[in-house]
Design a protein around this motif. Structure first.
Motif, short mmCIF file in Angstrom:
data_model
loop_
_atom_site.label_atom_id
_atom_site.label_comp_id
_atom_site.label_asym_id
_atom_site.label_seq_id
_atom_site.Cartn_x
_atom_site.Cartn_y
_atom_site.Cartn_z
N ASP A 184 0.81 -1.21 0.00
CA ASP A 184 0.00 0.00 0.00
C ASP A 184 0.85 1.27 0.00
OD1 ASP A 184 0.92 -0.52 2.57
OD2 ASP A 184 -0.87 0.28 3.55
N THR A 185 2.15 1.12 -0.18
CA THR A 185 3.02 2.29 -0.31
C THR A 185 2.60 3.12 -1.52
OG1 THR A 185 4.91 1.13 0.66
CG2 THR A 185 5.40 3.06 -0.66
N PRO A 186 2.45 4.44 -1.40
CA PRO A 186 2.06 5.26 -2.56
C PRO A 186 3.02 5.06 -3.72
CG PRO A 186 1.93 6.55 -0.55
CD PRO A 186 2.59 5.25 -0.17
N ARG A 187 2.49 5.11 -4.91
CA ARG A 187 3.33 4.89 -6.08
C ARG A 187 4.26 6.09 -6.29
NH1 ARG A 187 1.12 6.62 -11.36
NH2 ARG A 187 -0.51 8.18 -10.98
N ALA A 188 5.34 5.85 -6.99
CA ALA A 188 6.30 6.90 -7.33
C ALA A 188 6.52 6.88 -8.83
CB ALA A 188 7.62 6.69 -6.59
N GLY A 189 7.05 7.97 -9.34
CA GLY A 189 7.32 8.07 -10.77
C GLY A 189 8.80 8.04 -11.04
N ARG A 190 9.26 9.02 -11.79
CA ARG A 190 10.68 9.11 -12.08
C ARG A 190 11.40 9.86 -10.96
NH1 ARG A 190 10.01 11.08 -18.36
NH2 ARG A 190 9.67 9.02 -19.32
N PHE A 191 12.69 9.58 -10.86
CA PHE A 191 13.56 10.26 -9.91
C PHE A 191 14.63 10.99 -10.72
CE2 PHE A 191 11.46 7.02 -7.55
CZ PHE A 191 11.34 7.50 -6.25
N TYR A 192 14.48 12.30 -10.82
CA TYR A 192 15.37 13.11 -11.64
C TYR A 192 16.52 13.67 -10.80
CZ TYR A 192 11.71 13.39 -15.28
OH TYR A 192 10.79 13.11 -16.25
N SER A 193 17.71 13.70 -11.40
CA SER A 193 18.86 14.40 -10.83
C SER A 193 19.31 15.45 -11.83
CB SER A 193 20.02 13.43 -10.55
OG SER A 193 19.71 12.53 -9.53
N THR A 420 0.27 18.99 -8.09
CA THR A 420 -0.25 18.86 -6.73
C THR A 420 -0.20 17.41 -6.29
OG1 THR A 420 -1.72 20.75 -7.01
CG2 THR A 420 -2.25 19.20 -5.23
N ARG A 421 0.42 17.17 -5.18
CA ARG A 421 0.63 15.79 -4.72
C ARG A 421 -0.51 15.31 -3.83
NH1 ARG A 421 7.19 16.34 -3.57
NH2 ARG A 421 7.73 16.44 -5.79
N GLU A 422 -0.88 14.06 -4.02
CA GLU A 422 -1.95 13.48 -3.23
C GLU A 422 -1.46 13.23 -1.80
OE1 GLU A 422 -3.33 9.96 -5.09
OE2 GLU A 422 -3.95 10.96 -6.95
N GLU A 423 -2.34 13.40 -0.87
CA GLU A 423 -2.01 13.07 0.51
C GLU A 423 -1.96 11.56 0.68
OE1 GLU A 423 -4.56 14.96 3.29
OE2 GLU A 423 -4.09 17.00 2.60
N PHE A 424 -1.11 11.10 1.58
CA PHE A 424 -1.00 9.66 1.81
C PHE A 424 -1.13 9.37 3.30
CE2 PHE A 424 3.33 11.43 1.35
CZ PHE A 424 3.80 11.24 2.63
N TRP A 542 6.79 8.77 1.86
CA TRP A 542 5.64 7.98 1.41
C TRP A 542 4.80 7.38 2.55
CZ3 TRP A 542 10.53 6.97 -1.04
CH2 TRP A 542 10.66 7.60 -2.27
N GLY A 543 5.09 7.76 3.78
CA GLY A 543 4.28 7.30 4.90
C GLY A 543 4.55 5.88 5.35
N GLN A 544 5.64 5.27 4.85
CA GLN A 544 5.99 3.91 5.24
C GLN A 544 7.35 3.93 5.94
OE1 GLN A 544 4.30 1.37 5.42
NE2 GLN A 544 2.78 1.22 3.79
N PRO A 545 7.37 4.09 7.26
CA PRO A 545 8.65 4.16 7.97
C PRO A 545 9.39 2.83 7.96
CG PRO A 545 6.84 4.05 9.53
CD PRO A 545 6.21 4.19 8.17
N LEU A 546 10.68 2.91 7.75
CA LEU A 546 11.56 1.76 7.82
C LEU A 546 12.60 2.01 8.89
CD1 LEU A 546 12.11 1.11 4.00
CD2 LEU A 546 10.60 -0.17 5.53
N LEU A 547 13.20 0.93 9.39
CA LEU A 547 14.23 1.00 10.42
C LEU A 547 15.51 0.42 9.84
CD1 LEU A 547 12.05 -0.33 13.40
CD2 LEU A 547 12.46 2.06 12.75
#
Length: 812
Positions: A184-193, A420-424, A542-547
């Motif tokens: 259920d992690t929100p989707r992501a698109g491209r990661f630009y540098s 505009t980014r969707e809330e998660f 993305w609202g999914q905390p990791l340790l």
């Protein structure tokens, strides 16, 4: 870092007179149409895009101008900024934001183009006008993009050259991991540098590119601002072919946007190949000098040095252009042609990483255009007024936005809506237990205990362990992660077949798929810490905390300190386990024996350094570190562990539940007394850290046999004790700890002998707790291969040296 700008002459704000005279002597006032950014085409849409690009150029230049000329500067210290570096990115960023970028995409902006980002955010309504006057001021716009400190949307903190460029790579990998573990992690698109070509010199760039997992990340897009200039100079080498080949060899799609369409059309005309050959074969410095030449000189410079036959072919073409037109033509590069850029973006292959080399001119559209010394140069007021005229703006009213009903205003509004980014939903980590309830082996090292800890955590607190991800730079087995890997598996975005799965003699199960919780990397420590911190940012992104828990050989944390501390500054959090460590790693010799890591890690903000002596201490402190990591406002942690087996009975952990809990609280606060007698009876106090506690306890026994009563203090975290000392004098509200006063009560002073397997100055601050006479023992020279006992004797940290130091303090 390339942000350290030169100060020209004695003027703290403006460039030197020579540069000023050189620029103004070549300036056409006001600039002609040919000096302004070229329109991509005559279409209405591209004309609007060009209008926005010119406004972005004006705003970004004005943001820097106002910071230097528009506000009081009582310090007299140069404020600075990078007008030319921003100008070279204006078209690239305008094309990307206003035609291609999506709300699910994330962008890392090159450090010196931060004003361009703020200008775009202002036009999109993401930055209030009041902030435009605040660049490089307290609470204002940061010198370089900051995810945690800027008031507008910034996806990645940059400023440490090369690190910001690679951060999206590790963010993409972190997102893939989070998505595999939590669907259920929100989707992501491209990661630009977005990075400058000078950043290609940074080792971090190439360490990231060649990582085996990276070539599978089709969402990665790098756009290189190829303006051929660094801080001090024009880059002398024409290296584009080499760079293209290196990226291609790493499995990347390589796209190049070298020329604008007007110049491409000339190349395709009769005699055009001669001009193309001349420009392609030209060195970087010669091309840059061509840009700074007066229009009347350009034709002769293009013909200079050519054989007569080649010169004749080129001359016939050049004769078709007057001086101004020719000077404009040679500036028609792809990185400033909005149509070319949009077309290039449309050819990105999402099945593999992509790099786009966009040819640009540093300072494009400014009076400093192409000058080799333009890195930190500032436009004068007169030059700013000329730019205002060319941009249809007013220097005295610089922040005017587009009319809402204009074509440009409508495009800004449509772009803002699109981005505009969707809330998660923000998830939380399950409650971390205070202890796991297992009795450690009677003799065990802290490194081995850490491996046992992870396995026990999965058994006792599976919901917490579910969010743990371990990372290692090819040292997983040698840092005792084998048991954890056997239980959880190795994560790989593509998965790989384990050809040794049927080998009965293999103890370690190396099964790689999308469900594993260990990520194995190459030996590049920079990649390790960068990925660890991006994994620690998934909760905020993305609202999914990791340790994340990364293991690394303790001496090699020095190699990764700069990217690690920068990632901590940027908000990425992790637990780093440095093991084995110190001269306790005796047989390995001086190349692997660390000495400064206790001191260095004590000094890093928002980081708690731990060096527990016993397995139970390690369990309590690791759980405390996980609690901090689970807290969005908590700190990161560094654990310094060893492979030396220690008798756990020496810890004397109380059996009584009340006393055991008091011990746990002291351990997580930073330290505890091991002496059976109270501090009031100490004639001398021995303070130790980590595996050296065996020698400290032995020294106390030797002193007792001589009639000297020595107290014993075991520090689990020198950094916690240091903070306690710093905080105790503050009147303002704070999270004060009384641990320093508890361990070293002011009413009962005693001489101190401090000892650790690290540099002695780490604990030197303890002398100031109550003004005790102090002797600090530790490692202050390079080591060599030996036994542990020999190493301790060599560096003066064995039991005999500790006892002698105590007797010296007592005058015996």
């Amino acid at each position: 870092m390339h942000g350290d700008e030169p100060v020209y002459g004695d003027d703290p704000v403006h460039r030197d007179d020579e540069l000023h005279q050189f620029e103004t002597s070549l300036q056409v006032s006001p600039p002609t149409t040919n000096d302004r950014p070229l329109r991509a085409s005559s279409s209405a849409d591209e004309a609007v895009l060009d209008e926005i690009a010119q406004r972005v150029l004006w705003l970004s230049t004005s943001i820097i101008d106002r910071a230097n000329r528009g506000r009081a500067n009582p310090d007299g210290v140069k404020v600075g900024g990078h007008q030319s570096s921003s100008a070279s990115m204006t078209a690239i960023m305008t094309a990307l934001w206003f035609t291609t970028l999506r709300s699910i995409d994330r962008v890392s902006v090159k450090p010196h183009a931060s004003p361009v980002l703020h200008a775009i955010n202002y036009l999109l309504g993401d930055l209030a006008e009041e902030h435009l006057d605040t660049l490089r001021s307290l609470g204002g716009l940061q010198p370089y993009p900051s995810r945690t400190k800027d008031p507008d949307t910034v996806d990645f903190s940059t400023g440490s050259v090369g690190i910001g460029a690679t951060a999206p790579v590790w963010a993409a990998l972190a997102h893939r991991y989070a998505s595999d573990q939590f669907p259920d992690t929100p989707r992501a698109g491209r990661f630009y540098s977005l990075l400058g070509d000078a950043e290609m010199d940074e080792g971090a760039v190439w360490e990231a590119i060649i990582d085996p997992e990276v070539r599978q990340l089709g969402e990665i897009v790098w756009i290189v601002d190829l303006n051929r200039q660094s801080l001090d100079r024009v880059i002398p080498d024409v290296q584009i072919a080499r760079l293209q080949g290196m990226f291609a060899a790493a499995g990347w799609q390589v796209l190049t946007c070298p020329w604008g369409r007007r110049l491409e059309a000339v190349f395709a005309s009769t005699g055009g190949q001669a001009l193309k050959d001349r420009l392609v074969g030209m060195s970087n410095p010669e091309y840059q000098r061509l840009l700074r030449a007066h229009p009347s000189e350009v034709r002769d410079r293009l013909l200079s040095g050519l054989a007569e036959a080649d010169a004749a072919a080129l001359r016939s073409l050049l004769d078709e252009f007057d001086a101004d037109a020719l000077a404009s033509l040679i500036r028609d590069l792809g990185g400033h042609d909005l149509g070319q850029l949009v077309d290039t973006f449309s050819r990105i292959d999402d099945a593999r990483p992509t790099v786009i080399f966009a040819y640009t001119i540093k300072g494009k559209g400014l009076a400093t255009e192409g000058h080799p010394g333009n890195h930190a140069a500032q436009l004068t007021e007169a030059q700013m007024r000329d730019l205002a005229t060319a941009s249809g703006m007013d220097l005295d009213d610089p922040w005017r936005a587009f009319a809402p009903d204009s074509a440009a205003g409508r495009l800004c509004r449509e772009t803002a809506e699109r981005l505009t980014r969707e809330e998660f939903e923000t998830h939380t980590v399950a409650e971390v237990p205070v202890e796991l309830g297992f009795t450690p082996k009677s003799v065990i090292s802290t490194q081995a205990a850490s491996g046992r800890f992870l396995s026990d955590l999965k058994h006792v607190a599976p919901a917490v362990a579910r969010r743990v991800v371990t990372i290692s730079p090819d040292v997983a087995t040698s840092t005792n992660l084998g048991g954890w890997i056997n239980k959880t598996g190795v994560w790989s975005p593509a998965g790989r077949e384990d050809w040794f799965s049927d080998d009965r003699e293999r103890i370690l199960k190396w099964h790689e798929d999308s469900s594993g919780q260990h990520i194995e990397m190459g030996i590049a420590e920079v990649n390790l810490v960068s990925l660890a911190c991006e994994l620690g940012s998934t909760g905020a992104r993305w609202g999914q905390p990791l340790l994340p828990i990364a293991t690394i050989y303790d001496p090699f944390i020095n190699r990764a300190l700069e990217p690690w501390t920068f990632a901590l500054y940027a908000g990425g959090r992790s637990i780093m386990v440095g093991t084995p460590s110190g001269v306790t790693l005796a047989p390995e010799g001086g190349a692997h024996q660390s000495f400064n890591t206790p001191s260095v890690t004590l000094e890093i903000p928002r980081l708690t350094s731990w060096e527990p002596a016993f397995a139970q201490d390690l369990e309590w402190t690791l759980l405390e570190a996980l609690r901090e990591l689970a807290d969005p406002d908590g700190d990161s942690a560094y654990f310094r562990l060893t492979t030396r087996p220690v008798v756990q009975e020496l810890a004397a952990v109380p059996a009584d539940p009340l006393l055991r809990e008091r011990r746990r609280e002291q351990v997580v606060a930073g330290g505890y007394r091991l002496s059976p007698h109270p501090a009031s009876q100490d004639e001398v106090t021995l303070v130790g850290v980590g595996a050296i506690m065996t020698e400290v306890i032995d020294a106390a026994a030797r002193l007792a046999s001589l009639g000297v009563r020595a107290g014993i203090v075991c520090l689990s975290s020198p950094s916690k004790i240091f903070r306690s000392v710093q905080e105790r004098g503050r009147v303002a509200a704070s999270t004060r700890s009384a641990i320093a006063d508890e361990l070293f009560p002011a009413a009962h002073p005693a001489p101190l002998v401090t000892v650790l397997d690290g540099h002695p100055h780490t604990l030197a601050f303890l002398a100031g707790v109550r003004g005790d006479a102090t002797c600090n023992l530790g490692v202050s020279d390079f080591g060599q291969a030996s036994s542990v006992a020999q190493a301790y004797e060599l560096h003066g940290i064995d039991a005999v040296a500790i006892a002698n130091a105590a007797l010296d303090l007592l005058g015996r």
